[in-house]
Design a protein around this motif. Structure first.
Motif, PDB file in Angstrom:
ATOM      1  N   GLY A 194      -3.236  10.649  -3.293  1.00 51.30           N
ATOM      2  CA  GLY A 194      -4.082   9.374  -3.219  1.00 51.30           C
ATOM      3  C   GLY A 194      -3.364   8.229  -2.607  1.00 51.30           C
ATOM      4  O   GLY A 194      -2.146   8.076  -2.412  1.00 51.30           O
ATOM      5  N   ASP A 195      -4.131   7.229  -2.626  1.00 48.54           N
ATOM      6  CA  ASP A 195      -3.767   5.796  -2.141  1.00 48.54           C
ATOM      7  C   ASP A 195      -3.760   4.903  -3.438  1.00 48.54           C
ATOM      8  O   ASP A 195      -4.404   4.967  -4.085  1.00 48.54           O
ATOM      9  CB  ASP A 195      -4.851   5.265  -1.181  1.00 48.54           C
ATOM     10  N   TYR A 196      -2.491   4.068  -3.205  1.00 47.66           N
ATOM     11  CA  TYR A 196      -2.177   3.141  -4.451  1.00 47.66           C
ATOM     12  C   TYR A 196      -1.576   1.804  -4.149  1.00 47.66           C
ATOM     13  O   TYR A 196      -1.454   1.627  -2.834  1.00 47.66           O
ATOM     14  CB  TYR A 196      -1.118   3.980  -5.243  1.00 47.66           C
TER      15      TYR A 196
ATOM     16  N   ASN B 257       0.775  -1.136   0.077  1.00 41.13           N
ATOM     17  CA  ASN B 257      -0.029   0.078   0.101  1.00 41.13           C
ATOM     18  C   ASN B 257       0.930   1.156  -0.007  1.00 41.13           C
ATOM     19  O   ASN B 257       1.571   1.455   0.740  1.00 41.13           O
ATOM     20  CB  ASN B 257      -0.880  -0.003   1.324  1.00 41.13           C
TER      21      ASN B 257
ATOM     22  N   GLN C  17      -4.356   3.019  -8.603  1.00 41.16           N
ATOM     23  CA  GLN C  17      -4.914   3.821  -7.608  1.00 41.16           C
ATOM     24  C   GLN C  17      -5.909   3.087  -6.727  1.00 41.16           C
ATOM     25  O   GLN C  17      -6.704   2.152  -7.410  1.00 41.16           O
ATOM     26  CB  GLN C  17      -5.484   5.106  -8.101  1.00 41.16           C
ATOM     27  N   ARG C  18      -5.746   2.992  -5.539  1.00 41.02           N
ATOM     28  CA  ARG C  18      -6.925   2.282  -4.464  1.00 41.02           C
ATOM     29  C   ARG C  18      -8.077   3.464  -4.299  1.00 41.02           C
ATOM     30  O   ARG C  18      -7.939   4.190  -3.903  1.00 41.02           O
ATOM     31  CB  ARG C  18      -5.964   1.993  -3.515  1.00 41.02           C
TER      32      ARG C  18
ATOM     33  N   ASN D 273       1.246  11.949  -0.590  1.00 39.61           N
ATOM     34  CA  ASN D 273       0.423  12.972   0.267  1.00 39.61           C
ATOM     35  C   ASN D 273       1.183  14.182   0.003  1.00 39.61           C
ATOM     36  O   ASN D 273       1.136  15.148   0.556  1.00 39.61           O
ATOM     37  CB  ASN D 273       0.476  12.712   2.008  1.00 39.61           C
TER      38      ASN D 273
ATOM     39  N   VAL E  30       6.517   6.230   1.848  1.00 35.16           N
ATOM     40  CA  VAL E  30       5.096   6.148   1.723  1.00 35.16           C
ATOM     41  C   VAL E  30       4.559   4.694   1.666  1.00 35.16           C
ATOM     42  O   VAL E  30       3.349   4.675   1.527  1.00 35.16           O
ATOM     43  CB  VAL E  30       4.675   6.982   0.602  1.00 35.16           C
ATOM     44  N   GLY E  31       5.250   3.764   1.918  1.00 35.60           N
ATOM     45  CA  GLY E  31       4.700   2.325   1.749  1.00 35.60           C
ATOM     46  C   GLY E  31       5.986   1.397   1.838  1.00 35.60           C
ATOM     47  O   GLY E  31       6.952   1.579   1.120  1.00 35.60           O
TER      48      GLY E  31
ATOM     49  N   THR F  83       0.826   5.527  -0.062  1.00 30.98           N
ATOM     50  CA  THR F  83       0.044   6.712   0.052  1.00 30.98           C
ATOM     51  C   THR F  83       0.840   7.871  -0.288  1.00 30.98           C
ATOM     52  O   THR F  83       1.948   8.282   0.072  1.00 30.98           O
ATOM     53  CB  THR F  83      -0.517   6.969   1.666  1.00 30.98           C
TER      54      THR F  83
END
Lengths: 59, 417
Positions: B378-380, A21, A53-54, A25, B413-414, A23
């Motif tokens: 956004g989230d990926y 995952n 993209q989630r 930002n 970030v992940g 993010t």
């Protein structure tokens, strides 16, 4: 990732798909995806990285 | 096509001259001259006229004496006429040379220049076109007949906040001043299907019969064929929005390495919108599979091309490409994309013959990094396709650490360890 994480996931010849995952930002962020090989007990192969993209449940 | 009619101006002169010549002779001389004229005219018709079956073989459909394409009233032609009817007769309209005859009777109709100009002149033409755009209420463009100035005009109008898209088809778009581009504008174009052997062009492959396809044939790139584009096209117009793109693929040769890349481009293939790399390990059995990606467009795109680049490493068949506009993904701002050996940087690893990145069993060494790709907030999900081969040394610990970061690794970030 350990041996257990890399169990056969339905791909050919023992290939595995591992999802991370992410993010983002910061609007200026330029994404880097890194792989650190931490084991001397195996050869490691990378094919490709799939980035999507989630979206929430509505999306 | 403007230009093909120019020889018609010669015909009256030829007829007048022929009558004049015949009036100056009489008796057998007139008869012989008539015979010569008839013989030469018949020969010319036989060899050159498009209505003669023989002329097709002599000219081989060349453009010198022929109309460049067989005349056909297609759905696009009908749609273009409907769009012309949307333009009120007293409105100022700007369009291309080949559409211009349909509006040339109007007082305020303007045409986009078709010539090439020197760099100095180009600046003048840009100013001239900007002035025309400012004074026009409608701009009608056929983007399959694109040239430098049509492309320039489209770019200026599309980025001009005072114009919106009133109607469009796969290739023709009508901009109207004051209109607001809405999802309803794309009515009838929400779902498009492009068959490899119908609407697309086949490059390095061949069309082969296949009962799995609704059109009865698919495009095939056999193993061992040259690297290149198996299919490409159809060069369509797409408006801002989110699209589900799927392509139906079959890989029937056991091969775990790189097969090819499905790409979406615009601007005559020059701008890559997104890509989906394909590897043999994703095709464990020779079934037809629907591969999907999300395409997010931040504005209208001209000449959108879908193309499948193949390496020639496996038998690859493609049946069709489906494009569905979706309003069900309001948060989607980024297209699906993949990265592989082309995009990533490797210090200590190597590229195998089947285009896989390989790293020998060395502890705590960075295998790959990159691709330094800008993304909207956004989230990926980043999915890594990995394979390990034990080297014989016992090791029950961590094999690999994956992380996503920016700012030269300062901001994680992940991660997965």
């Amino acid at each position: 990732m350990t041996w257990d994480d890399l169990e056969d996931s339905g791909l050919m010849n023992g290939w595995s798909a591992i999802t991370v995952n992410v993010t983002v930002n910061s609007p200026e962020a330029v994404l880097e995806l890194r792989g650190l090989h931490t084991s001397c007990g195996c050869e490691l192969y990378l094919g490709h990285i799939f980035l999507e993209q989630r979206l929430d449940e509505n999306g | 096509m403007i230009g093909s009619h120019y020889p018609l101006y010669l015909l009256p002169s030829i007829f007048i001259c022929a009558g004049h010549a015949l009036s100056r002779v009489s008796g057998s001389e007139a008869l012989n001259l008539s015979r010569y004229m008839l013989a030469v005219t018949s020969l010319m018709i036989l060899v050159l006229s498009p209505i003669s079956p023989m002329s097709r073989y002599v000219n081989d459909g060349g453009q010198l004496l022929w109309y460049p394409r067989p005349f056909a009233v297609t759905e696009e032609t009908r749609s273009t006429h409907e769009m012309l009817n949307l333009v009120p007769g007293d409105s100022a309209v700007l369009t291309q040379n080949h559409i211009f005859p349909h509006v040339s009777g109007r007082l305020n109709a303007y045409v986009i220049p078709i010539s090439d100009f020197s760099p100095g002149q180009a600046e003048l033409i840009e100013g001239y076109l900007d002035g025309l755009i400012d004074k026009c209420e409608y701009v009608l463009l056929d983007l399959r007949e694109i040239d430098e100035w049509t492309s320039y005009t489209h770019g200026r109008v599309a980025s001009n906040g005072s114009f919106g898209i009133q109607a469009f088809t796969d290739s023709v778009v009508l901009f109207m001043r004051g209109a607001e581009t809405s999802p309803d504008t794309a009515k009838g174009l929400e779902h498009r299907v492009y068959h490899a052997c119908r609407e697309m062009h086949i490059g390095v492959g061949v069309a082969v019969p296949d009962s799995a396809s609704e059109v009865g044939e698919v495009a095939l790139s056999p193993r061992g064929s040259a690297q290149g584009f198996l299919v490409f096209g159809p060069y369509v117009y797409m408006t801002e929005g989110v699209y589900d793109v799927s392509f139906c693929l079959q890989v029937s040769q056991p091969w775990e390495g790189y097969i090819g890349t499905f790409e979406v481009t615009c601007d005559q293939g020059r701008q890559l919108l997104t890509k989906r790399d394909l590897y043999g390990y994703e095709f464990p059995s020779p079934e037809w599979r629907e591969m999907r990606l999300l395409l997010s467009l931040d504005g209208p795109k001209e000449l959108v091309e879908f193309r499948l680049r193949t390496k020639g490493a496996a038998n690859v068949r493609i049946d069709r490409i489906e494009v569905n506009r979706t309003d069900l993904r309001p948060g989607a701002t980024a297209s699906t994309i993949t990265f592989n050996y082309v995009d990533l940087l490797v210090d200590e690893g190597e590229l195998t013959d089947d285009c896989l990145l390989r790293h020998l069993p060395v502890e705590d060494e960075v295998f790959w990094y990159g691709p330094y790709h800008g993304l909207p907030l956004g989230d990926y999900n980043a999915t890594f396709y990995l394979k390990t081969i034990p080297s014989g040394t016992s090791d029950n610990g961590t094999l690999v650490t994956l992380d996503a970061c920016y700012g030269e690794g300062r901001h994680i970030v992940g991660a997965a360890t």
